[in-house]
Motif scaffolding. Sequence first.
Motif, PDB file in Angstrom:
ATOM      1  N   ALA A  75       9.915  13.625  -2.977  1.00 50.10           N
ATOM      2  CA  ALA A  75      10.831  14.368  -2.091  1.00 50.10           C
ATOM      3  C   ALA A  75      10.627  13.983  -0.627  1.00 50.10           C
ATOM      4  O   ALA A  75      10.675  14.824   0.260  1.00 50.10           O
ATOM      5  CB  ALA A  75      10.666  15.867  -2.283  1.00 50.10           C
ATOM      6  N   GLY A  76      10.349  12.690  -0.397  1.00 55.93           N
ATOM      7  CA  GLY A  76      10.236  12.185   0.965  1.00 55.93           C
ATOM      8  C   GLY A  76       8.868  12.321   1.590  1.00 55.93           C
ATOM      9  O   GLY A  76       8.652  11.829   2.704  1.00 55.93           O
ATOM     10  N   SER A  77       7.907  12.991   0.909  1.00 56.27           N
ATOM     11  CA  SER A  77       6.573  13.192   1.469  1.00 56.27           C
ATOM     12  C   SER A  77       5.539  12.412   0.662  1.00 56.27           C
ATOM     13  O   SER A  77       5.615  12.341  -0.575  1.00 56.27           O
ATOM     14  CB  SER A  77       6.209  14.680   1.462  1.00 56.27           C
ATOM     15  OG  SER A  77       7.104  15.419   2.272  1.00 56.27           O
ATOM     16  N   TRP A  78       4.543  11.857   1.377  1.00 50.51           N
ATOM     17  CA  TRP A  78       3.486  11.090   0.737  1.00 50.51           C
ATOM     18  C   TRP A  78       2.271  11.973   0.451  1.00 50.51           C
ATOM     19  O   TRP A  78       1.904  12.806   1.263  1.00 50.51           O
ATOM     20  CB  TRP A  78       3.064   9.925   1.625  1.00 50.51           C
ATOM     21  CG  TRP A  78       4.061   8.813   1.678  1.00 50.51           C
ATOM     22  CD1 TRP A  78       4.993   8.579   2.650  1.00 50.51           C
ATOM     23  CD2 TRP A  78       4.228   7.775   0.711  1.00 50.51           C
ATOM     24  NE1 TRP A  78       5.733   7.464   2.347  1.00 50.51           N
ATOM     25  CE2 TRP A  78       5.287   6.950   1.159  1.00 50.51           C
ATOM     26  CE3 TRP A  78       3.591   7.467  -0.496  1.00 50.51           C
ATOM     27  CZ2 TRP A  78       5.702   5.833   0.446  1.00 50.51           C
ATOM     28  CZ3 TRP A  78       4.016   6.346  -1.206  1.00 50.51           C
ATOM     29  CH2 TRP A  78       5.058   5.541  -0.731  1.00 50.51           C
ATOM     30  N   GLU A  79       1.645  11.759  -0.708  1.00 48.39           N
ATOM     31  CA  GLU A  79       0.427  12.443  -1.104  1.00 48.39           C
ATOM     32  C   GLU A  79      -0.560  11.396  -1.631  1.00 48.39           C
ATOM     33  O   GLU A  79      -0.195  10.560  -2.467  1.00 48.39           O
ATOM     34  CB  GLU A  79       0.726  13.455  -2.209  1.00 48.39           C
ATOM     35  CG  GLU A  79      -0.512  14.103  -2.799  1.00 48.39           C
ATOM     36  CD  GLU A  79      -0.200  14.884  -4.062  1.00 48.39           C
ATOM     37  OE1 GLU A  79      -1.094  15.612  -4.532  1.00 48.39           O
ATOM     38  OE2 GLU A  79       0.932  14.766  -4.582  1.00 48.39           O
ATOM     39  N   VAL A  80      -1.785  11.400  -1.117  1.00 42.26           N
ATOM     40  CA  VAL A  80      -2.805  10.479  -1.602  1.00 42.26           C
ATOM     41  C   VAL A  80      -3.389  11.026  -2.898  1.00 42.26           C
ATOM     42  O   VAL A  80      -3.956  12.124  -2.929  1.00 42.26           O
ATOM     43  CB  VAL A  80      -3.909  10.278  -0.552  1.00 42.26           C
ATOM     44  CG1 VAL A  80      -5.033   9.414  -1.120  1.00 42.26           C
ATOM     45  CG2 VAL A  80      -3.337   9.623   0.709  1.00 42.26           C
ATOM     46  N   LEU A  81      -3.250  10.277  -3.991  1.00 44.87           N
ATOM     47  CA  LEU A  81      -3.775  10.691  -5.295  1.00 44.87           C
ATOM     48  C   LEU A  81      -5.208  10.226  -5.494  1.00 44.87           C
ATOM     49  O   LEU A  81      -5.989  10.878  -6.191  1.00 44.87           O
ATOM     50  CB  LEU A  81      -2.898  10.129  -6.419  1.00 44.87           C
ATOM     51  CG  LEU A  81      -1.425  10.560  -6.430  1.00 44.87           C
ATOM     52  CD1 LEU A  81      -0.713   9.922  -7.613  1.00 44.87           C
ATOM     53  CD2 LEU A  81      -1.292  12.073  -6.471  1.00 44.87           C
ATOM     54  N   LEU A  82      -5.555   9.097  -4.880  1.00 44.31           N
ATOM     55  CA  LEU A  82      -6.898   8.557  -5.019  1.00 44.31           C
ATOM     56  C   LEU A  82      -7.260   7.848  -3.718  1.00 44.31           C
ATOM     57  O   LEU A  82      -6.511   6.992  -3.256  1.00 44.31           O
ATOM     58  CB  LEU A  82      -6.969   7.573  -6.192  1.00 44.31           C
ATOM     59  CG  LEU A  82      -8.365   7.095  -6.597  1.00 44.31           C
ATOM     60  CD1 LEU A  82      -9.190   8.250  -7.139  1.00 44.31           C
ATOM     61  CD2 LEU A  82      -8.263   5.973  -7.630  1.00 44.31           C
ATOM     62  N   LYS A  83      -8.365   8.231  -3.134  1.00 39.49           N
ATOM     63  CA  LYS A  83      -8.750   7.678  -1.844  1.00 39.49           C
ATOM     64  C   LYS A  83      -9.123   6.209  -1.958  1.00 39.49           C
ATOM     65  O   LYS A  83      -9.687   5.759  -2.954  1.00 39.49           O
ATOM     66  CB  LYS A  83      -9.933   8.462  -1.262  1.00 39.49           C
ATOM     67  CG  LYS A  83      -9.596   9.883  -0.846  1.00 39.49           C
ATOM     68  CD  LYS A  83     -10.801  10.571  -0.219  1.00 39.49           C
ATOM     69  CE  LYS A  83     -10.447  11.980   0.230  1.00 39.49           C
ATOM     70  NZ  LYS A  83     -11.622  12.671   0.843  1.00 39.49           N
ATOM     71  N   THR A  84      -8.807   5.477  -0.914  1.00 38.44           N
ATOM     72  CA  THR A  84      -9.191   4.080  -0.824  1.00 38.44           C
ATOM     73  C   THR A  84     -10.714   3.944  -0.890  1.00 38.44           C
ATOM     74  O   THR A  84     -11.439   4.774  -0.350  1.00 38.44           O
ATOM     75  CB  THR A  84      -8.678   3.484   0.497  1.00 38.44           C
ATOM     76  OG1 THR A  84      -7.258   3.437   0.454  1.00 38.44           O
ATOM     77  CG2 THR A  84      -9.217   2.085   0.730  1.00 38.44           C
ATOM     78  N   GLY A  85     -11.175   2.901  -1.566  1.00 34.63           N
ATOM     79  CA  GLY A  85     -12.611   2.653  -1.660  1.00 34.63           C
ATOM     80  C   GLY A  85     -13.245   3.206  -2.915  1.00 34.63           C
ATOM     81  O   GLY A  85     -14.471   3.293  -3.000  1.00 34.63           O
ATOM     82  N   THR A  86     -12.420   3.570  -3.908  1.00 36.41           N
ATOM     83  CA  THR A  86     -12.981   4.054  -5.171  1.00 36.41           C
ATOM     84  C   THR A  86     -13.870   2.972  -5.788  1.00 36.41           C
ATOM     85  O   THR A  86     -13.424   1.846  -5.971  1.00 36.41           O
ATOM     86  CB  THR A  86     -11.851   4.418  -6.152  1.00 36.41           C
ATOM     87  OG1 THR A  86     -11.058   5.446  -5.568  1.00 36.41           O
ATOM     88  CG2 THR A  86     -12.426   4.913  -7.470  1.00 36.41           C
ATOM     89  N   PRO A  87     -15.116   3.283  -6.118  1.00 29.97           N
ATOM     90  CA  PRO A  87     -16.040   2.265  -6.633  1.00 29.97           C
ATOM     91  C   PRO A  87     -15.518   1.575  -7.888  1.00 29.97           C
ATOM     92  O   PRO A  87     -14.916   2.209  -8.757  1.00 29.97           O
ATOM     93  CB  PRO A  87     -17.314   3.068  -6.928  1.00 29.97           C
ATOM     94  CG  PRO A  87     -17.213   4.279  -6.047  1.00 29.97           C
ATOM     95  CD  PRO A  87     -15.759   4.601  -5.974  1.00 29.97           C
TER      96      PRO A  87
END
Length: 578
Positions: A335-347
């Motif tokens: 709906a036009g909005s971004w949500e981070v599902l998994l943070k960058t740098g996951t091992p």
Amino acid sequence: MSRRAALVLAGALALAQVGAAQAAPTLCVEVMCRGGATPKGGRVLVSSAGTLWLLGKKGAAWTLDEELVASAVKTPLKKNVLAAAPLGGGLVVVGAGGLAARWDGRLWTVDKSTAKKDLNAVVALGEQAWAVGRGGSIVHFDGVRWATEPSGVKVDLRGVWGASDAQLWAVGDKGTLLERSGGVWRVVQQGTIKLLGVGGSAANDVYAVGEVGSVVRWDGRSWQNLPTGVADDLQLVLTYSKQEFLLLGAAGALARHDVKDNWHTQSAGEGNFVSATLHRGVGLALADDNRIWRHAGGWQVMASPTGESGMGAMRVEGDDLIVTDEDGGIARRRAGSWEVLLKTGTPRLGTISGMGRKGQTLVAVGYGGNAVHIGPTAASNAKVVARPLSAKRENRVNAMWMTDGVGFAVGGYGEISQWDGKTWKELPKIVDVDLNDVQGVAADAIWVVGDDGTILFWDGKAFSKQDSGVKDDLEVIYAASREWAVAAGSWGIATMWAQGQWGKIEVPTSALWRAACGRDAGLVALGGNSGEIVVWNGKRWQLEASPTSGALISCAVTPSGELLFGEQQGGLVFHTPR
């Protein structure tokens, strides 16, 4: 050859001229692509209500189809048409000797104009229109009739534009610049250099152009000179947005301002540009040598929504868009909005090669073979699974495609792992070349492409080889249905599946293709290693004006027709629905 290999192959432009009665790749000079030859006598190009019109001498008129093939249209016009603009669902047309006429979508009406001299330009706003011409002539159409408006000048006027009837601008000889506000025209300035055209994107974003590359911009408060580097006369303004617009003129002169606030100049052919219009999101310009040139602008760039400066795989799920980055980050646009599902740098995850669904769980497989499972609620459900494909796997995962019942991951030296709905298992090798991409349309209709023109097809029971019709490496594939698919790879090679067989096809540039995606067989896009973008509209390929030279390694098309590419060392390159 792996899709992730750091290759930099320079693509040479495919020079191919398009005739008026055939569909073929266009000839492109940086961003302007020369299209078909138009009938002689055409002078004005205008788009209205999805129809592209060409009008000209003695009232001659044609409509042009998507291949720019002209069909003559009878009109009651007897004089030369010099300008036209969309009016309602039709057109307003002006020209020699004060000609003023309208097309309402069904019938032509030749109006009684109060102008006696040539009318050189016209702008339409709502049901109203204003036309300017020789000797300072200005006439106004109020929706019923035309009436003269005093300009206060005697010089020839050559352009008129406005974002609304609250403020209009007209330009002409001797540097004349007029403003209309409160229903009255006044002289803003006069000089020595002839102004030939005016246009803009908003009331505070207006451009007047003229001789020897002169350009001035109105920002809502004042007019400022803009240095473009063009020495030839400019007379046309074609705007996509405040960020991207074209200025066109004599001897093929072109100044392009891009979304990164940079100017680009070039010469597109030898003809003088005489008319330009936006048609279905694509800029078209007519030259006096009867050629139409295309500019598919409107591309924009945004940073990665995960915050990482490199993109990975993409996936469209209904109206949702899921993107990944080079370090395991995953974000979803809803709906036009971004949500981070998994943070960058996951091992242990790294660049994500592909995504799929296992029930309500999103499965993303990394380049090294590790995977992450994300539940339906949020990132708190994310679970990294170490090397789910095969503990003995020796090579990287180049691509993965999955549904609930079946899925495949492919990689180097012919390695294929199969998902049976519960577990992954490695299949016996069929070929001993790198496999670079996989995509399916059903559990029993899945293609895999790889080096040396390799194409494998899964029929629900086993893989079999298909003759691709090419010998070069195939890097990517998009399948629209069982009946239609396209695969592409190195040196601009491409092959299409249609009528039960693969056949080599031509695309407008010889890029190394790194990304392929589509909505259906009528909207398909390819992304190249040096930022090249081509789009298939169901009939032909069109080279787009890409805003980047970076490698485009992933791609997605939303149901609304939005095109998106992931840049290997950047963010998202996207084009709004066309």
